[in-house]
Design a protein around this motif. Structure first.
Motif, PDB file in Angstrom:
ATOM      1  N   ALA A  77      20.989 -12.421   1.502  1.00 18.47           N
ATOM      2  CA  ALA A  77      20.605 -13.824   1.717  1.00 18.47           C
ATOM      3  C   ALA A  77      19.840 -13.986   3.020  1.00 18.47           C
ATOM      4  O   ALA A  77      18.851 -14.724   3.090  1.00 18.47           O
ATOM      5  CB  ALA A  77      21.846 -14.718   1.705  1.00 18.47           C
ATOM      6  N   ARG A  78      20.265 -13.285   4.059  1.00 21.32           N
ATOM      7  CA  ARG A  78      19.560 -13.360   5.353  1.00 21.32           C
ATOM      8  C   ARG A  78      18.136 -12.819   5.237  1.00 21.32           C
ATOM      9  O   ARG A  78      17.194 -13.402   5.775  1.00 21.32           O
ATOM     10  CB  ARG A  78      20.331 -12.603   6.429  1.00 21.32           C
ATOM     11  CG  ARG A  78      21.589 -13.325   6.891  1.00 21.32           C
ATOM     12  CD  ARG A  78      22.384 -12.525   7.903  1.00 21.32           C
ATOM     13  NE  ARG A  78      21.601 -12.192   9.089  1.00 21.32           N
ATOM     14  CZ  ARG A  78      21.938 -11.242   9.954  1.00 21.32           C
ATOM     15  NH1 ARG A  78      23.041 -10.526   9.773  1.00 21.32           N
ATOM     16  NH2 ARG A  78      21.180 -10.993  11.004  1.00 21.32           N
ATOM     17  N   LEU A  79      17.985 -11.709   4.540  1.00 20.06           N
ATOM     18  CA  LEU A  79      16.651 -11.149   4.342  1.00 20.06           C
ATOM     19  C   LEU A  79      15.777 -12.079   3.509  1.00 20.06           C
ATOM     20  O   LEU A  79      14.595 -12.282   3.816  1.00 20.06           O
ATOM     21  CB  LEU A  79      16.741  -9.776   3.673  1.00 20.06           C
ATOM     22  CG  LEU A  79      17.155  -8.631   4.577  1.00 20.06           C
ATOM     23  CD1 LEU A  79      17.636  -7.439   3.755  1.00 20.06           C
ATOM     24  CD2 LEU A  79      16.005  -8.222   5.491  1.00 20.06           C
ATOM     25  N   LEU A  80      16.348 -12.658   2.463  1.00 20.39           N
ATOM     26  CA  LEU A  80      15.606 -13.584   1.617  1.00 20.39           C
ATOM     27  C   LEU A  80      15.118 -14.776   2.430  1.00 20.39           C
ATOM     28  O   LEU A  80      13.955 -15.172   2.347  1.00 20.39           O
ATOM     29  CB  LEU A  80      16.484 -14.039   0.443  1.00 20.39           C
ATOM     30  CG  LEU A  80      15.864 -14.978  -0.572  1.00 20.39           C
ATOM     31  CD1 LEU A  80      14.624 -14.373  -1.204  1.00 20.39           C
ATOM     32  CD2 LEU A  80      16.895 -15.335  -1.639  1.00 20.39           C
ATOM     33  N   ARG A  81      15.984 -15.336   3.249  1.00 23.08           N
ATOM     34  CA  ARG A  81      15.592 -16.473   4.097  1.00 23.08           C
ATOM     35  C   ARG A  81      14.530 -16.085   5.121  1.00 23.08           C
ATOM     36  O   ARG A  81      13.638 -16.868   5.427  1.00 23.08           O
ATOM     37  CB  ARG A  81      16.811 -17.061   4.783  1.00 23.08           C
ATOM     38  CG  ARG A  81      17.704 -17.831   3.824  1.00 23.08           C
ATOM     39  CD  ARG A  81      18.860 -18.506   4.551  1.00 23.08           C
ATOM     40  NE  ARG A  81      20.023 -18.397   3.704  1.00 23.08           N
ATOM     41  CZ  ARG A  81      21.193 -17.913   4.061  1.00 23.08           C
ATOM     42  NH1 ARG A  81      21.405 -17.504   5.293  1.00 23.08           N
ATOM     43  NH2 ARG A  81      22.184 -17.834   3.210  1.00 23.08           N
ATOM     44  N   ALA A  82      14.622 -14.873   5.653  1.00 25.00           N
ATOM     45  CA  ALA A  82      13.603 -14.410   6.606  1.00 25.00           C
ATOM     46  C   ALA A  82      12.246 -14.332   5.914  1.00 25.00           C
ATOM     47  O   ALA A  82      11.222 -14.754   6.485  1.00 25.00           O
ATOM     48  CB  ALA A  82      13.995 -13.048   7.179  1.00 25.00           C
ATOM     49  N   ALA A  83      12.220 -13.809   4.689  1.00 31.21           N
ATOM     50  CA  ALA A  83      10.963 -13.732   3.942  1.00 31.21           C
ATOM     51  C   ALA A  83      10.415 -15.126   3.667  1.00 31.21           C
ATOM     52  O   ALA A  83       9.218 -15.378   3.846  1.00 31.21           O
ATOM     53  CB  ALA A  83      11.168 -12.969   2.636  1.00 31.21           C
ATOM     54  N   GLU A  84      11.279 -16.043   3.247  1.00 31.25           N
ATOM     55  CA  GLU A  84      10.840 -17.413   2.990  1.00 31.25           C
ATOM     56  C   GLU A  84      10.243 -18.026   4.252  1.00 31.25           C
ATOM     57  O   GLU A  84       9.175 -18.645   4.202  1.00 31.25           O
ATOM     58  CB  GLU A  84      12.014 -18.260   2.500  1.00 31.25           C
ATOM     59  CG  GLU A  84      12.508 -17.901   1.124  1.00 31.25           C
ATOM     60  CD  GLU A  84      13.783 -18.622   0.734  1.00 31.25           C
ATOM     61  OE1 GLU A  84      14.180 -18.477  -0.441  1.00 31.25           O
ATOM     62  OE2 GLU A  84      14.388 -19.324   1.575  1.00 31.25           O
ATOM     63  N   SER A  85      10.921 -17.859   5.354  1.00 32.03           N
ATOM     64  CA  SER A  85      10.445 -18.416   6.620  1.00 32.03           C
ATOM     65  C   SER A  85       9.094 -17.819   7.004  1.00 32.03           C
ATOM     66  O   SER A  85       8.161 -18.535   7.387  1.00 32.03           O
ATOM     67  CB  SER A  85      11.481 -18.161   7.715  1.00 32.03           C
ATOM     68  OG  SER A  85      11.027 -18.664   8.942  1.00 32.03           O
ATOM     69  N   GLY A  86       8.970 -16.525   6.903  1.00 30.15           N
ATOM     70  CA  GLY A  86       7.713 -15.860   7.245  1.00 30.15           C
ATOM     71  C   GLY A  86       6.572 -16.266   6.335  1.00 30.15           C
ATOM     72  O   GLY A  86       5.428 -16.387   6.777  1.00 30.15           O
ATOM     73  N   LEU A  87       6.870 -16.489   5.064  1.00 28.53           N
ATOM     74  CA  LEU A  87       5.820 -16.865   4.119  1.00 28.53           C
ATOM     75  C   LEU A  87       5.390 -18.322   4.278  1.00 28.53           C
ATOM     76  O   LEU A  87       4.266 -18.664   3.919  1.00 28.53           O
ATOM     77  CB  LEU A  87       6.276 -16.596   2.681  1.00 28.53           C
ATOM     78  CG  LEU A  87       6.393 -15.121   2.316  1.00 28.53           C
ATOM     79  CD1 LEU A  87       7.063 -14.957   0.955  1.00 28.53           C
ATOM     80  CD2 LEU A  87       5.033 -14.435   2.331  1.00 28.53           C
ATOM     81  N   THR A  88       6.253 -19.172   4.800  1.00 28.32           N
ATOM     82  CA  THR A  88       5.833 -20.561   5.033  1.00 28.32           C
ATOM     83  C   THR A  88       5.174 -20.709   6.401  1.00 28.32           C
ATOM     84  O   THR A  88       4.178 -21.399   6.532  1.00 28.32           O
ATOM     85  CB  THR A  88       7.005 -21.558   4.919  1.00 28.32           C
ATOM     86  OG1 THR A  88       8.061 -21.142   5.755  1.00 28.32           O
ATOM     87  CG2 THR A  88       7.480 -21.684   3.499  1.00 28.32           C
ATOM     88  N   ASP A  89       5.719 -20.048   7.410  1.00 30.29           N
ATOM     89  CA  ASP A  89       5.178 -20.194   8.768  1.00 30.29           C
ATOM     90  C   ASP A  89       3.770 -19.643   8.897  1.00 30.29           C
ATOM     91  O   ASP A  89       2.870 -20.346   9.315  1.00 30.29           O
ATOM     92  CB  ASP A  89       6.093 -19.497   9.792  1.00 30.29           C
ATOM     93  CG  ASP A  89       7.419 -20.201   9.967  1.00 30.29           C
ATOM     94  OD1 ASP A  89       7.557 -21.338   9.470  1.00 30.29           O
ATOM     95  OD2 ASP A  89       8.316 -19.605  10.591  1.00 30.29           O
ATOM     96  N   GLY A  90       3.585 -18.393   8.569  1.00 28.57           N
ATOM     97  CA  GLY A  90       2.298 -17.780   8.816  1.00 28.57           C
ATOM     98  C   GLY A  90       1.426 -17.598   7.599  1.00 28.57           C
ATOM     99  O   GLY A  90       0.262 -17.255   7.720  1.00 28.57           O
ATOM    100  N   ARG A  91       1.978 -17.838   6.433  1.00 29.46           N
ATOM    101  CA  ARG A  91       1.222 -17.517   5.221  1.00 29.46           C
ATOM    102  C   ARG A  91       1.105 -18.685   4.251  1.00 29.46           C
ATOM    103  O   ARG A  91       0.661 -18.512   3.129  1.00 29.46           O
ATOM    104  CB  ARG A  91       1.849 -16.317   4.535  1.00 29.46           C
ATOM    105  CG  ARG A  91       1.967 -15.154   5.530  1.00 29.46           C
ATOM    106  CD  ARG A  91       1.894 -13.862   4.908  1.00 29.46           C
ATOM    107  NE  ARG A  91       1.973 -12.827   5.937  1.00 29.46           N
ATOM    108  CZ  ARG A  91       1.430 -11.660   5.797  1.00 29.46           C
ATOM    109  NH1 ARG A  91       0.779 -11.360   4.716  1.00 29.46           N
ATOM    110  NH2 ARG A  91       1.547 -10.768   6.752  1.00 29.46           N
ATOM    111  N   ALA A  92       1.487 -19.874   4.675  1.00 28.91           N
ATOM    112  CA  ALA A  92       1.243 -21.135   3.966  1.00 28.91           C
ATOM    113  C   ALA A  92       1.768 -21.205   2.534  1.00 28.91           C
ATOM    114  O   ALA A  92       1.182 -21.865   1.693  1.00 28.91           O
ATOM    115  CB  ALA A  92      -0.245 -21.476   4.003  1.00 28.91           C
TER     116      ALA A  92
END
Length: 167
Positions: A98-113
């Motif tokens: 779950a932590r990894l999934l949330r990190a990916a979600e965060s990274g994809l919204t922050d820097g990758r729109a």
């Protein structure tokens, strides 16, 4: 004294550990489907290196050891595609997925729109399906992978809450 697991962006030096970890972690999926040609098991080290150069990859570390990873990229239509989520078998069941999934979600919204997220898993992978539902993903369809495994496609709006409470 125990060490805590940290989540961070992967770098090129992590390629070999990620490659070996995926191979280890996806054995149970291959066994579940009787198919040892699933993508993470036939992927090459060079293709992992290419992912690290082009896409978003996060790792979970216990000291210097990579014990989890997740891969993601954003399509031109704004869909953040997340995949190859894995946690070392000895550390499963402690919330690292779950932590990894949330990190990916965060990274994809922050820097990758990314405006929404899409993930897939095999139709028999109940543990994965439970995790994705708990994290707010809903089934949007099915597909058959190149390896012949029937996949469940799940999506979540990027603005959706991370936790879904069910009755």
């Amino acid at each position: 004294m125990g060490m805590s697991v940290t989540i961070s962006a992967a770098d090129t030096q992590d390629a070999e550990q990620i490659f070996k970890l995926r191979y280890l972690c996806f054995q149970s999926e291959a066994e579940l489907y009787g198919n040892y040609r699933i993508d993470p098991l036939v992927q090459t080290l060079d293709s992992v290196r290419a992912e690290l150069g082009a896409d978003l990859v996060f790792v979970a570390r216990l000291g210097d050891e990579v014990v989890g990873s997740v891969h993601g990229f954003t399509d031109p239509d704004g869909t953040g595609r997340i995949g190859k989520l894995c946690v070392h078998p000895r550390l499963q069941g402690h919330g690292l997925g779950a932590r990894l999934l949330r990190a990916a979600e965060s990274g994809l919204t922050d820097g990758r729109a990314a405006t929404r997220f899409r993930i897939h898993t095999g139709h028999r992978s109940e543990g994965n399906l439970r995790l994705y539902r708990r994290e707010g993903y809903a089934r949007v369809g099915d597909a058959t992978g190149q390896d012949g495994v029937r996949m469940i496609l799940l999506e979540k709006d990027a603005a959706a809450p991370a936790y879904v409470v069910s009755a």
